[in-house]
Enzyme design. Structure first.
Site, PDB file in Angstrom:
ATOM      1  N   ARG A 123       0.878  -0.375   6.566  1.00  0.00           N
ATOM      2  CA  ARG A 123       0.940   0.883   7.321  1.00  0.00           C
ATOM      3  C   ARG A 123      -0.411   1.272   7.915  1.00  0.00           C
ATOM      4  O   ARG A 123      -0.475   2.095   8.831  1.00  0.00           O
ATOM      5  CB  ARG A 123       1.468   2.016   6.443  1.00  0.00           C
ATOM      6  CG  ARG A 123       0.522   2.483   5.358  1.00  0.00           C
ATOM      7  CD  ARG A 123       1.175   3.507   4.437  1.00  0.00           C
ATOM      8  NE  ARG A 123       0.239   4.173   3.553  1.00  0.00           N
ATOM      9  CZ  ARG A 123      -0.230   3.674   2.422  1.00  0.00           C
ATOM     10  NH1 ARG A 123       0.143   2.452   2.050  1.00  0.00           N
ATOM     11  NH2 ARG A 123      -1.068   4.352   1.665  1.00  0.00           N
ATOM     12  N   HIS A 124      -1.494   0.669   7.397  1.00  0.00           N
ATOM     13  CA  HIS A 124      -2.829   1.018   7.892  1.00  0.00           C
ATOM     14  C   HIS A 124      -3.204   0.256   9.166  1.00  0.00           C
ATOM     15  O   HIS A 124      -4.110   0.653   9.888  1.00  0.00           O
ATOM     16  CB  HIS A 124      -3.884   0.732   6.816  1.00  0.00           C
ATOM     17  CG  HIS A 124      -3.621   1.484   5.543  1.00  0.00           C
ATOM     18  ND1 HIS A 124      -3.687   2.850   5.461  1.00  0.00           N
ATOM     19  CD2 HIS A 124      -3.262   1.040   4.313  1.00  0.00           C
ATOM     20  CE1 HIS A 124      -3.385   3.231   4.229  1.00  0.00           C
ATOM     21  NE2 HIS A 124      -3.120   2.153   3.510  1.00  0.00           N
ATOM     22  N   HIS A 171      -8.003   1.035   3.485  1.00  0.00           N
ATOM     23  CA  HIS A 171      -7.251   1.817   4.483  1.00  0.00           C
ATOM     24  C   HIS A 171      -7.812   1.698   5.895  1.00  0.00           C
ATOM     25  O   HIS A 171      -7.051   1.769   6.856  1.00  0.00           O
ATOM     26  CB  HIS A 171      -7.258   3.302   4.092  1.00  0.00           C
ATOM     27  CG  HIS A 171      -6.441   3.606   2.874  1.00  0.00           C
ATOM     28  ND1 HIS A 171      -6.075   4.880   2.508  1.00  0.00           N
ATOM     29  CD2 HIS A 171      -5.928   2.781   1.919  1.00  0.00           C
ATOM     30  CE1 HIS A 171      -5.367   4.840   1.390  1.00  0.00           C
ATOM     31  NE2 HIS A 171      -5.270   3.578   1.002  1.00  0.00           N
ATOM     32  N   CYS A 176     -30.220   4.365   6.374  1.00  0.00           N
ATOM     33  CA  CYS A 176     -31.325   5.207   6.844  1.00  0.00           C
ATOM     34  C   CYS A 176     -31.534   6.292   5.791  1.00  0.00           C
ATOM     35  O   CYS A 176     -31.098   6.119   4.652  1.00  0.00           O
ATOM     36  CB  CYS A 176     -31.059   5.761   8.246  1.00  0.00           C
ATOM     37  SG  CYS A 176     -29.608   6.815   8.408  1.00  0.00           S
ATOM     38  N   ASP A 186     -33.901   1.782   8.647  1.00  0.00           N
ATOM     39  CA  ASP A 186     -35.111   2.349   9.246  1.00  0.00           C
ATOM     40  C   ASP A 186     -36.163   2.510   8.153  1.00  0.00           C
ATOM     41  O   ASP A 186     -35.984   2.060   7.015  1.00  0.00           O
ATOM     42  CB  ASP A 186     -34.801   3.639  10.027  1.00  0.00           C
ATOM     43  CG  ASP A 186     -34.509   4.838   9.138  1.00  0.00           C
ATOM     44  OD1 ASP A 186     -34.500   4.683   7.898  1.00  0.00           O
ATOM     45  OD2 ASP A 186     -34.293   5.939   9.676  1.00  0.00           O
ATOM     46  N   THR A 243     -30.328   9.445   5.493  1.00  0.00           N
ATOM     47  CA  THR A 243     -29.061  10.060   5.085  1.00  0.00           C
ATOM     48  C   THR A 243     -27.856   9.138   5.267  1.00  0.00           C
ATOM     49  O   THR A 243     -26.790   9.408   4.712  1.00  0.00           O
ATOM     50  CB  THR A 243     -28.775  11.302   5.948  1.00  0.00           C
ATOM     51  OG1 THR A 243     -28.748  10.883   7.325  1.00  0.00           O
ATOM     52  CG2 THR A 243     -29.852  12.365   5.743  1.00  0.00           C
ATOM     53  N   ARG A 260      -2.835   2.197  12.430  1.00  0.00           N
ATOM     54  CA  ARG A 260      -3.794   3.307  12.492  1.00  0.00           C
ATOM     55  C   ARG A 260      -5.179   2.809  12.886  1.00  0.00           C
ATOM     56  O   ARG A 260      -5.886   3.438  13.687  1.00  0.00           O
ATOM     57  CB  ARG A 260      -3.841   4.024  11.135  1.00  0.00           C
ATOM     58  CG  ARG A 260      -2.514   4.685  10.791  1.00  0.00           C
ATOM     59  CD  ARG A 260      -2.442   5.116   9.352  1.00  0.00           C
ATOM     60  NE  ARG A 260      -1.130   5.660   9.035  1.00  0.00           N
ATOM     61  CZ  ARG A 260      -0.675   5.847   7.804  1.00  0.00           C
ATOM     62  NH1 ARG A 260      -1.423   5.550   6.758  1.00  0.00           N
ATOM     63  NH2 ARG A 260       0.535   6.335   7.605  1.00  0.00           N
TER      64      ARG A 260
END
Ligand code: RB5
Length: 150
Positions: A132-133, A98, A65, A8, A67, A136
Site C-alpha cells: 500500500r506504500h 513506509h 549537519c 558540514d 540540526t 504513495r
C-alpha cells in the site's frame, strides 16, 4: 551496499565516527566531506550525496549537519530523493518501511554519536514494505511535476 555520506562543519566528527562504523560493517563508503571545522555550506554537500544516489553511483546516502534540517530541506529538492530527518531509530525504521527513504539526515548538535549509530544501523537493515506504500511513494515523486511554485 555502497553508501554516500556528507556533512558540514557542524558534523565532521560525527561523520568520521559513522564512516568507521560503516566500514566495520563491510559497507563501501563514498565520503564527500567535509573533513574539518572550516565553515562550509550544507547545500553543496546535500547536492553531492543526492546526485550520487540518483545516478546509481551509491545505493543510499547519509547527510549530517548541525540540526539535520538544512540537509533534509536541500536533499528533498532533488527529484527522486526521499530524505528523512531522524533523531531516533523508530522514525528511521518507518522511513524505510513506509516511505522508502533513500537519504538519512541527522543533526550532530541534536543527538550523540551512539544514537546516530543506532539510527544508521536500523535504517540500513530495514527494507521498504511496498504494498500500500508503493503508490504513495510514487505520488511523492509526481509532486515535483505538479508543483507550480517557483
Ligand atoms: C551551521 O551553523 C548550521 O546552520 C547547519 O549545520 C545546519 O544546522 C543547518 O540546517
Amino acid at each position: 551496499m555502497k553508501i554516500a555520506i556528507g556533512c558540514d562543519h557542524a558534523a565532521f566528527e560525527m561523520k568520521a565516527h559513522l564512516v568507521e562504523m560503516l566500514k566495520g560493517k563491510d559497507i563501501e563508503v563514498l565520503d564527500f566531506g567535509t573533513n574539518g571545522p572550516d565553515s562550509v555550506d550544507y547545500p553543496d554537500f546535500a547536492a553531492k550525496v543526492s546526485e550520487s544516489v540518483l545516478s546509481g553511483e551509491s545505493e543510499r546516502g547519509i547527510l549530517i549537519c548541525g540540526t539535520g534540517l538544512g540537509m533534509s530541506m536541500a536533499a528533498n529538492k532533488f527529484r527522486g530523493i526521499r530524505a528523512a530527518l531522524c533523531s531516533e531509530p523508530v522514525s528511521a525504521r518507518l522511513s524505510r518501511e513506509h516511505n522508502d527513504s533513500n537519504v538519512l539526515c541527522m543533526g550532530a548538535r541534536m543527538i550523540g554519536t551512539v544514537m546516530a549509530g543506532e539510527i544508521v544501523s536500523t535504517w540500513l537493515k530495514t527494507p521498504f514494505e511496498g504494498g500500500r506504500h508503493q503508490g504513495r511513494v510514487e505520488k511523492i515523486t509526481a509532486l515535483w511535476s505538479e508543483s507550480k511554485g517557483s
